[in-house]
Design an enzyme around this catalytic site. Structure first.
Site, PDB file in Angstrom:
ATOM      1  CB  CYS A 164      -1.068   0.052   1.004  1.00  0.00           C
ATOM      2  SG  CYS A 164      -0.067  -0.359   2.721  1.00  0.00           S
ATOM      3  CG  HIS A 165       4.960   1.097   0.423  1.00  0.00           C
ATOM      4  ND1 HIS A 165       4.486  -0.406   1.041  1.00  0.00           N
ATOM      5  CD2 HIS A 165       6.014   1.080   0.462  1.00  0.00           C
ATOM      6  CE1 HIS A 165       5.285  -1.310   0.346  1.00  0.00           C
ATOM      7  NE2 HIS A 165       6.153  -0.084  -0.161  1.00  0.00           N
TER       8      HIS A 165
END
Length: 290
Positions: A259-260
């Site tokens: 998700c980063h």
């Protein structure tokens, strides 16, 4: 004694489905180095991508993309094991952009059923442990089916981090077991252990929409990034950027389900559940690995 089975009737499925599945398998097997997309395959067969996906999945038990990944990975394993090709050469040979993309195929995943999700973890035994990582203290959580959670905390905030994760599946049974979670921590943060021999298995516990978003995140190559709009388009809901952002923020397996690597519309880092400083550190670390 060996025997050859004899059938009195033809068991080949009737209609066009059999020919469609046969042609897809043939095309992928012969042209896997080109990594054809679902849209490209559908165009070759003069069908819609949606219909082709449904037909192939119904008969083959997996999607065309999953079949392509399986064929690609099988050839990669053969080159790595039997011909001792370096990782970079193997990646190029099987049609991948580089070692980082090959590594992504070595992370396999499954999603829990809607019923299991609705039970909020009921019946699940989740083992957890805190471990040191390049990004601070990591909380690793696993079921007997694979890695289920990965979170981060600063020193002294471990209890709050654990509360954050356990409230997602309040009916699960939690057992502190660092011996069980240590192998996951070692493999996640050690690139030398990203091998094809033992794919890292993760299990996604969320709503259907969340799982689709998390699966889209898994497509982002190491060292790359996409926007929430890209993810929304990838899952077929181009106007759902806000909902996509919420699902990205609820990703329970940080770093592994990357998700980063999701950015704002203008390429801004935007928020990150475990802190923007940690997000910057992850992107920098990955750039060095890629």
């Amino acid at each position: 004694m060996n025997a050859i089975a004899q059938f009195k009737t033809d068991i080949t499925p009737e209609g066009a489905d059999y020919d469609t599945v046969r042609r897809v398998i043939e095309l992928i097997t012969e042209e896997y180095r080109d990594q054809p997309s679902l849209e490209a395959i559908a165009a070759r067969l003069d069908q819609s991508p949606t219909q082709l996906q449904k037909t192939f999945t119904r008969w083959a038990g997996l999607s065309p993309k999953a079949f392509l990944q399986a064929v690609t990975l099988d050839h990669a394993k053969r080159l790595l094991r039997q011909e001792n090709l370096p990782l970079l050469e193997t990646s190029i040979e099987v049609g991948l952009s580089g070692p980082s993309r090959l590594h992504d195929l070595f992370v396999t995943h499954e999603a829990m059923s809607p019923g299991e999700w609705k039970a909020k973890g009921g019946g699940l035994v989740i083992r957890f442990g805190f471990h040191q990582s390049p990004f601070g203290t990591a909380l690793v959580m696993a079921t007997d089916r694979g890695l289920a959670g990965l979170a981060f905390s600063d020193s002294g905030d471990e209890a709050a981090c654990l509360d954050d994760m356990t409230c997602r599946w309040p009916n699960a049974q939690y057992v502190e077991d660092t011996q069980a979670t240590a192998p996951y921590a070692e493999r996640v943060f050690e690139p030398g252990k990203w091998t094809c021999d033992q794919p890292l298995r993760v299990v996604l516990i969320g709503t259907d929409f969340q799982v689709r978003v998390w699966e889209s995140l898994l497509k982002i190559p190491l060292g790359k990034a996409v926007t929430y709009s890209d993810i929304a388009r990838d899952i077929g809901q181009p106007t759902a950027m806000r909902a996509v952002g919420a699902a990205v923020g609820r990703n329970p397996i940080s770093f592994v389900v990357p998700c980063h690597r999701a950015l704002g519309k203008n390429g801004d880092l935007t928020g990150y559940h475990w802190g923007l400083t940690r997000k910057r550190a992850m992107l920098g670390w990955e750039s060095a690995q890629a």
